[in-house]
Design a protein around this motif. Structure first.
Motif, mmCIF file in Angstrom:
data_model
loop_
_atom_site.group_PDB
_atom_site.id
_atom_site.type_symbol
_atom_site.label_atom_id
_atom_site.label_comp_id
_atom_site.label_asym_id
_atom_site.label_seq_id
_atom_site.Cartn_x
_atom_site.Cartn_y
_atom_site.Cartn_z
ATOM 1 N N GLU A 43 -23.394 -18.875 -14.926
ATOM 2 C CA GLU A 43 -22.047 -19.451 -14.984
ATOM 3 C C GLU A 43 -21.086 -18.741 -14.031
ATOM 4 O O GLU A 43 -20.342 -19.382 -13.280
ATOM 5 C CB GLU A 43 -21.490 -19.404 -16.413
ATOM 6 N N PRO A 100 -21.389 -22.902 -20.241
ATOM 7 C CA PRO A 100 -22.668 -23.497 -19.819
ATOM 8 C C PRO A 100 -22.523 -25.011 -19.747
ATOM 9 O O PRO A 100 -22.137 -25.650 -20.727
ATOM 10 C CB PRO A 100 -23.642 -23.065 -20.926
ATOM 11 N N PHE A 150 -24.859 -27.501 -19.177
ATOM 12 C CA PHE A 150 -25.958 -28.396 -19.523
ATOM 13 C C PHE A 150 -26.675 -27.977 -20.799
ATOM 14 O O PHE A 150 -27.895 -28.007 -20.879
ATOM 15 C CB PHE A 150 -26.943 -28.489 -18.351
ATOM 16 N N ASN A 199 -30.044 -32.838 -18.279
ATOM 17 C CA ASN A 199 -29.574 -31.492 -18.639
ATOM 18 C C ASN A 199 -30.643 -30.442 -18.375
ATOM 19 O O ASN A 199 -30.363 -29.361 -17.838
ATOM 20 C CB ASN A 199 -29.173 -31.462 -20.116
ATOM 21 N N ASP A 225 -30.107 -27.613 -15.486
ATOM 22 C CA ASP A 225 -30.043 -26.221 -15.938
ATOM 23 C C ASP A 225 -31.066 -25.363 -15.204
ATOM 24 O O ASP A 225 -30.745 -24.261 -14.728
ATOM 25 C CB ASP A 225 -30.275 -26.172 -17.450
ATOM 26 N N ARG A 226 -32.280 -25.853 -15.098
ATOM 27 C CA ARG A 226 -33.314 -25.088 -14.385
ATOM 28 C C ARG A 226 -33.013 -24.992 -12.888
ATOM 29 O O ARG A 226 -33.286 -23.965 -12.266
ATOM 30 C CB ARG A 226 -34.679 -25.746 -14.601
#
Length: 672
Positions: free
Chosen positions: A3, A11, A13, A235, A239-240
């Motif tokens: 972040e 965060p 997602f 998501n 995120d990954r």
């Protein structure tokens, strides 16, 4: 973990159903409006069906937050309950004390509570999540609960939320009575490609992203290709991908990083996507038949078609210009025309929409004013676009503009950037940097300084100027790659050679509205950056209105030079037309006043309620209470005509206020 690296506050997602992150797409708005209508009109039984990961729980939690104060709600998350446990759970969630443990005793307690609530004008709603996992006996108990009613109204409103298997279960013969009682059915579908892009940006903005998106457009296309528009999978991949970018210390997420994220999610598996299914519910034989049929067509048509250019990959932005549209028929001059973000290609002008007319169940009373009085500030005709600028000519056509002497006596602007030499013109000799010749008025001299030389290799200086200003305007909306040469060349143009501003905005999920007759007060009320033209500018060259205050306004030229003008000198010097690019968050029609229906009305009412201008319950018609709420908003914004009608100007001002700090504004100090 990543972040701080991407300047995020939260965060973006997470997989929890946080209503803040719900993207209010057109489909979501229609579902919310339909469910709210069903609850307030006492429909009794309703169903919301959506595949795995499409956001049903998030939508339900958003619905709970937007219920009127007169509605009490209970949320049942455990579908594996017996008949008595189901009734007891409803009582507990409503805050009602149980009286006994037997099913009959619990049902009597619930019935007494519902009768008391109904006598007070209250509505009770029960939402059952994961309803596809309920037993046939529990679903039959739902039918019995729906029978709690008086002679005039249903005492209990029930919303069944489940996957497509719920539809299959309701087709069972023993549940046919329950199936017949469902008054409203809503289907939540995966996001299309453009909505996927908006979804990713929306979550990042809510999480606090201040600047441009870290994802490239091609990376977003790869995400949609893998996720098939399912929010939960989006998501996971995003995120990954952000985690991979953080690990490699890169701030731009490319398709390579997305591919790496997908491989990480798959865990080394190859073949079918483990998170999505690309077919609807049905038997294995049906799926096998579909696959076999597709293979037969592919073999019969020849595999060369694939390698010849067609492929189901992400949308590519090529360097080709859009085909010129046929010349539009002469149109009636109208005060405003808006182009929704979903329409990127020109279409024939639509006829003037009739006055708002609701379906019979929600028709407004005859006393309500349903016809808008003719006026220039709100009435509009929905069209793909209006010509934003005149065709470039060697010599500007004479225009009824103030004289140089009049402009000189009205006020002196301050040029913030250095003056730039311009090609020789009959008006004056070439100007040295930083020098303003005495024979030219202060405002005209500033126009000279703002008019940078255009690349001689370009066929249309006006087109290039429009492109450069459009790129600067899109950058204010967080579009990072808009200024790339390849992107500029791919932007569509009109038959007269000028830029198709509406079509260009649609490429980036934005809307564009053309105001052919407006004022600086209108632009201040809307509060969004605008493309304008000055009457004395060479060939009608456009400028970007970047800020406006009580006495001065700042304009930006295509070359990036900025100058500040006194409003009393700028007001008579511009052509009174403007293009405004904005984000249509609520997916409203071009002119809501001319296309008012229950869905549009509920959408606007929800926004006004959240902003504090409307109190519950939500109105079902365009009544006096709704119009008064619109007037309060128009008065609070300032500069809008306080007529209670939601026209294009009010719609854009509402979108700017809703966008808050995520929308660029021309108001000095960032006032909203």
């Amino acid at each position: 973990m990543y972040e701080a690296f991407y300047s995020l506050e939260d965060p973006p997602f997470v997989l929890t159903p946080d209503p803040r992150f719900l993207l209010r797409s057109k489909g979501h708005h229609e579902i919310l409006a339909a469910l709210l209508y069903g609850i307030t009109s006492q429909k009794g039984l309703m169903a919301l069906v959506g595949d795995v990961g499409t956001g049903k729980t998030t939508l339900c939690r958003t619905l709970l937050r937007e219920l009127p104060d007169s509605v009490q709600s209970a949320l049942v998350l455990n579908p594996h309950l017996s008949d008595a446990e189901l009734i007891g759970t409803i009582l507990d969630d409503l805050g009602v004390e149980r009286r006994g443990t037997a099913k009959g005793e619990l049902l009597a307690t619930l019935s007494q509570y519902l009768l008391a609530a109904g006598s007070e004008g209250k509505t009770v709603l029960v939402i059952v999540d994961e309803a596809q996992q309920m037993s046939v006996e529990s679903l039959e108990q739902i039918r019995i609960l729906s029978n709690l009613e008086t002679a005039t109204r249903k005492l209990l409103q029930i919303l069944l939320v489940g996957q497509p298997e719920l539809e299959e279960k309701l087709k069972l013969n023993e549940l046919r009575q329950l199936d017949q009682r469902i008054g409203i059915r809503c289907y939540l579908k995966p996001l299309p490609r453009k909505e996927t892009y908006r979804y990713v940006e929306h979550r990042l903005r809510i999480a606090g992203l201040p600047g441009a998106l870290p994802f490239t457009r091609s990376a977003l296309g790869k995400i949609h290709q893998y996720s098939h528009g399912i929010p939960r999978v989006i998501n996971l991949v995003c995120d990954r991908a952000l985690m991979a970018g953080y690990s490699n210390r890169v701030r731009e997420i490319t398709p390579t990083l997305v591919t790496s994220a997908v491989r990480n999610l798959e865990g080394g598996r190859h073949g079918r996507n483990r998170y999505t299914r690309t077919w609807s519910s049905g038997g294995k034989l049906r799926r096998a038949g579909v696959v076999a049929g597709a293979l037969t067509v592919l073999v019969a048509g020849g595999g060369a078609a694939y390698w010849g250019g067609w492929h189901p990959g992400p949308l590519k932005l090529t360097g080709r210009l859009a085909k010129p549209a046929p010349a539009p028929a002469p149109a009636v001059s109208t005060p405003a025309a808006t182009v929704p973000a979903a329409s990127a290609s020109p279409a024939p002008p639509s006829p003037v929409a009739p006055a708002p007319a609701f379906p019979a169940p929600v028709s407004p009373p005859t006393s309500a004013p349903m016809m808008a009085p003719p006026r220039a500030s709100q009435n509009a005709v929905a069209r793909p676009l209006l010509p934003p600028t005149p065709e470039p000519t060697a010599t500007p056509a004479p225009m009824p503009a103030p004289s140089v002497a009049a402009l000189a006596s009205s006020g002196s602007p301050t040029v913030l950037g250095p003056a730039v030499p311009v090609p020789p013109r009959p008006l004056a000799a070439p100007v040295a940097p930083g020098v303003i010749p005495p024979a030219v008025s202060s405002l005209a001299a500033s126009m000279v300084a703002l008019s940078a030389p255009i690349d001689a290799k370009l066929s249309s200086p006006v087109l290039e100027a429009q492109r450069q200003l459009m790129a600067r305007l899109l950058a204010l909306w967080g579009v990072r790659d808009a200024s790339a040469d390849r992107a500029l060349a791919a932007w569509p143009t009109l038959p007269d050679g000028s830029l198709d501003i509406a079509g260009t905005a649609a490429r980036y999920q934005l809307a564009a509205t053309y105001l052919p007759s407006t004022s600086l007060a209108d632009l201040r009320a809307i509060g969004l950056p605008a493309l304008v033209e000055l009457a004395d500018a060479p060939a009608g060259r456009p400028y970007l209105l970047r800020s406006i205050g009580a006495e001065t306004a700042a304009l930006i030229s295509p070359s990036g030079e900025e100058a500040r003008f006194a409003l009393n000198s700028l007001d008579p010097a511009w052509t009174r037309s403007a293009w405004i690019v904005w984000r249509n968050v609520d997916q409203l029609p071009p002119d809501p006043w001319q296309a008012m229906n229950p869905t549009v009305l509920t959408t606007i009412a929800l926004r006004l309620q959240k902003l504090g201008y409307l109190t519950g319950p939500l109105p079902g018609t365009y009544d006096g209470r709704f119009q008064q709420a619109v007037r309060r908003f128009q008065k609070a914004v300032g500069g809008l005509q306080e007529d209670g009608m939601v026209g294009p100007r009010t719609t854009m001002a509402l979108s700017r206020v809703v966008g808050g700090r995520f929308s660029p504004t021309i108001l000095e100090g960032g006032a909203q």
